[in-house]
Write a protein that holds these residues in place. Sequence first.
Motif, PDB file in Angstrom:
ATOM      1  N   GLN A   1       0.821  -1.227   0.000  1.00  0.00           N
ATOM      2  CA  GLN A   1       0.000   0.000   0.000  1.00  0.00           C
ATOM      3  C   GLN A   1       0.851   1.270   0.000  1.00  0.00           C
ATOM      4  OE1 GLN A   1      -3.163  -0.320  -0.420  1.00  0.00           O
ATOM      5  NE2 GLN A   1      -3.290  -2.488   0.078  1.00  0.00           N
ATOM      6  N   ILE A   2       2.048   1.179   0.607  1.00  0.00           N
ATOM      7  CA  ILE A   2       2.866   2.402   0.706  1.00  0.00           C
ATOM      8  C   ILE A   2       4.164   2.281  -0.114  1.00  0.00           C
ATOM      9  CG2 ILE A   2       1.887   3.102   2.936  1.00  0.00           C
ATOM     10  CD1 ILE A   2       4.521   2.132   4.263  1.00  0.00           C
ATOM     11  N   ASN A   3       4.205   1.258  -0.983  1.00  0.00           N
ATOM     12  CA  ASN A   3       5.360   1.023  -1.857  1.00  0.00           C
ATOM     13  C   ASN A   3       6.670   0.825  -1.085  1.00  0.00           C
ATOM     14  OD1 ASN A   3       6.578   0.588  -4.309  1.00  0.00           O
ATOM     15  ND2 ASN A   3       6.878   2.767  -4.770  1.00  0.00           N
ATOM     16  N   ALA A   4       6.575   0.034  -0.010  1.00  0.00           N
ATOM     17  CA  ALA A   4       7.779  -0.341   0.745  1.00  0.00           C
ATOM     18  C   ALA A   4       8.064  -1.811   0.449  1.00  0.00           C
ATOM     19  CB  ALA A   4       7.513  -0.168   2.237  1.00  0.00           C
ATOM     20  N   THR A   5       9.160  -2.333   0.966  1.00  0.00           N
ATOM     21  CA  THR A   5       9.327  -3.786   0.911  1.00  0.00           C
ATOM     22  C   THR A   5       8.905  -4.341   2.262  1.00  0.00           C
ATOM     23  OG1 THR A   5      11.626  -3.558   1.513  1.00  0.00           O
ATOM     24  CG2 THR A   5      11.188  -3.822  -0.803  1.00  0.00           C
ATOM     25  N   ALA A   6       8.444  -5.600   2.268  1.00  0.00           N
ATOM     26  CA  ALA A   6       7.854  -6.174   3.480  1.00  0.00           C
ATOM     27  C   ALA A   6       8.822  -6.095   4.664  1.00  0.00           C
ATOM     28  CB  ALA A   6       7.426  -7.608   3.214  1.00  0.00           C
ATOM     29  N   SER A   7      10.108  -6.296   4.417  1.00  0.00           N
ATOM     30  CA  SER A   7      11.066  -6.308   5.541  1.00  0.00           C
ATOM     31  C   SER A   7      11.213  -4.926   6.190  1.00  0.00           C
ATOM     32  CB  SER A   7      12.423  -6.806   5.058  1.00  0.00           C
ATOM     33  OG  SER A   7      12.891  -5.935   4.061  1.00  0.00           O
ATOM     34  N   GLU A   8      10.683  -3.905   5.557  1.00  0.00           N
ATOM     35  CA  GLU A   8      10.791  -2.548   6.130  1.00  0.00           C
ATOM     36  C   GLU A   8       9.605  -2.200   7.043  1.00  0.00           C
ATOM     37  OE1 GLU A   8      13.210  -0.143   2.663  1.00  0.00           O
ATOM     38  OE2 GLU A   8      11.163  -0.746   2.199  1.00  0.00           O
ATOM     39  N   ILE A   9       8.652  -3.122   7.174  1.00  0.00           N
ATOM     40  CA  ILE A   9       7.467  -2.867   8.016  1.00  0.00           C
ATOM     41  C   ILE A   9       7.648  -3.595   9.350  1.00  0.00           C
ATOM     42  CG2 ILE A   9       4.937  -3.135   8.210  1.00  0.00           C
ATOM     43  CD1 ILE A   9       5.848  -1.233   5.907  1.00  0.00           C
ATOM     44  N   ILE A  10       7.626  -2.849  10.447  1.00  0.00           N
ATOM     45  CA  ILE A  10       7.772  -3.429  11.786  1.00  0.00           C
ATOM     46  C   ILE A  10       6.491  -3.131  12.565  1.00  0.00           C
ATOM     47  CG2 ILE A  10       9.157  -3.456  13.916  1.00  0.00           C
ATOM     48  CD1 ILE A  10      10.749  -4.330  11.416  1.00  0.00           C
ATOM     49  N   PHE A  11       5.852  -4.184  13.074  1.00  0.00           N
ATOM     50  CA  PHE A  11       4.601  -3.993  13.814  1.00  0.00           C
ATOM     51  C   PHE A  11       4.877  -3.559  15.249  1.00  0.00           C
ATOM     52  CE2 PHE A  11       3.272  -7.290  10.598  1.00  0.00           C
ATOM     53  CZ  PHE A  11       2.605  -6.377   9.801  1.00  0.00           C
ATOM     54  N   THR A  12       4.041  -2.640  15.728  1.00  0.00           N
ATOM     55  CA  THR A  12       4.166  -2.134  17.104  1.00  0.00           C
ATOM     56  C   THR A  12       2.778  -2.158  17.750  1.00  0.00           C
ATOM     57  OG1 THR A  12       3.712   0.149  16.458  1.00  0.00           O
ATOM     58  CG2 THR A  12       6.026  -0.541  16.408  1.00  0.00           C
ATOM     59  N   SER A  13       2.728  -1.749  19.020  1.00  0.00           N
ATOM     60  CA  SER A  13       1.433  -1.753  19.708  1.00  0.00           C
ATOM     61  C   SER A  13       0.606  -0.513  19.390  1.00  0.00           C
ATOM     62  CB  SER A  13       1.635  -1.843  21.213  1.00  0.00           C
ATOM     63  OG  SER A  13       2.231  -0.647  21.673  1.00  0.00           O
ATOM     64  N   CYS A  14       1.229   0.532  18.875  1.00  0.00           N
ATOM     65  CA  CYS A  14       0.490   1.770  18.562  1.00  0.00           C
ATOM     66  C   CYS A  14       1.439   2.780  17.918  1.00  0.00           C
ATOM     67  CB  CYS A  14      -0.113   2.378  19.835  1.00  0.00           C
ATOM     68  SG  CYS A  14       1.099   2.801  21.101  1.00  0.00           S
ATOM     69  N   GLY A  15       0.875   3.903  17.526  1.00  0.00           N
ATOM     70  CA  GLY A  15       1.685   4.965  16.938  1.00  0.00           C
ATOM     71  C   GLY A  15       2.640   5.567  17.956  1.00  0.00           C
ATOM     72  N   THR A  16       2.185   5.697  19.175  1.00  0.00           N
ATOM     73  CA  THR A  16       3.011   6.286  20.233  1.00  0.00           C
ATOM     74  C   THR A  16       4.286   5.462  20.431  1.00  0.00           C
ATOM     75  OG1 THR A  16       1.030   7.119  21.306  1.00  0.00           O
ATOM     76  CG2 THR A  16       3.002   6.963  22.683  1.00  0.00           C
ATOM     77  N   GLU A  17       4.120   4.145  20.481  1.00  0.00           N
ATOM     78  CA  GLU A  17       5.305   3.287  20.663  1.00  0.00           C
ATOM     79  C   GLU A  17       6.275   3.463  19.492  1.00  0.00           C
ATOM     80  OE1 GLU A  17       4.715  -1.057  21.049  1.00  0.00           O
ATOM     81  OE2 GLU A  17       6.684  -1.251  20.132  1.00  0.00           O
ATOM     82  N   ALA A  18       5.753   3.459  18.285  1.00  0.00           N
ATOM     83  CA  ALA A  18       6.624   3.564  17.110  1.00  0.00           C
ATOM     84  C   ALA A  18       7.386   4.896  17.103  1.00  0.00           C
ATOM     85  CB  ALA A  18       5.795   3.396  15.841  1.00  0.00           C
ATOM     86  N   ASN A  19       6.702   5.980  17.467  1.00  0.00           N
ATOM     87  CA  ASN A  19       7.386   7.286  17.539  1.00  0.00           C
ATOM     88  C   ASN A  19       8.478   7.267  18.604  1.00  0.00           C
ATOM     89  OD1 ASN A  19       6.083   8.834  15.517  1.00  0.00           O
ATOM     90  ND2 ASN A  19       4.352   9.280  16.864  1.00  0.00           N
TER      91      ASN A  19
END
Length: 374
Positions: free
Chosen positions: A57-75
Amino acid sequence: MRKIYLDNASTTQLRPEVVAEMTKILSEDFGNPSSTHSFGRSSKVLLETARKSIAKQINATASEIIFTSCGTEANNWILRSAVKDLKVERIITSKIEHHAVLHTAQVLQSEFGIAVDYVALLPNGEIDFTDLVELLSQDKKTLVSLMHVNNEIGTVLNLEKAVRISHDYNALFHTDTVQSIGKTEIDVQHLGVDFLVASAHKFHGPKGVGFAYVKKNSGLQPLFFGGEQEKGLRAGTEAVHQIAGMARALELSYEHLIEERNYISGLKSYLISQLEIDFPEFKLNGSEDGLYNIANVLLPLSDDKTGMILFHLDMKGIAVSRGSACQSGSVKPSHVLAEILDKEDVIKPSLRISFSHYNTKEDVEALMEALRSI
Ligand code: PLP
């Protein structure tokens, strides 16, 4: 009483397809994706399918996507690791970022002694690019962290320009796209961002799940320790049902983007036209060109009505957010409005009305009726 939800920048209603996907997984696919037996392998397939779908959806490669518990955690993760592990000496951000960025930058400043510089804003809340260039010309290892769409006033950053300028000065670029992903096209290859953050509950997905896009070979290190999940970057058993629900929600958002954007833009225009009739002195806080789903409006109401406005709307079953938190008298004014409004206006009642495709013209009419009767 019919309840009307006009607070979609806070959170959104789940799409039925998302609920269906999640409940199916909850009841049928309970395996731990790290297990090597068939239960685990089924969950792993779901996890990696979700990752691929989000990446696409965002034209990334799968290995570049890291799942987190929320936006706050990722920031928190990205800013902290940029300072701790990538040896960033300065963060350039703005005073109207979400507290997940602002407070993190402040903590890092006191913990690591880094510099935090705030880029100047134009009166409509947009970034002053001349000031950004000026700040970047000081030679220091820098991370620029600027949100794509402001959650209170809906101003939109020209991401392409911000990334280009930052990279011209060898700075890393992080963007909080919690309010924009699923509502506007995002192509990370084209933009060249280093880090991007999203949260499912803002695009009709579940709460408690988000993701970070982390450009290949970034050197980022984990925030949590204790497991090899997410390539060791985010320990903890993955919430497969939430992750799959998030992927489905993002797919549906992009599948329906054009029609829903047109529809919601129409609702916002209708609201503005009705305000012009009933409250001709109202003001739109932020930019005229803000995102199509958010209208932050300052209403010309007398002081005695100011304190009651949210309560009054709530009694009528209408949910909106305070644009300015001054109205109760006990809480601090919104840090965003405090930056862009003058002292007189910041204490006046402002409302943030935020739409989704589930809203209708009748919702706007009910809101106007309620406002007129205050
Ligand atoms: N960033 C922005 C711009 C937001 O609007 C929000 C939610 O309000 C967040 C971050 C936090 O996201 P989450 O609720 O997933 O922690």
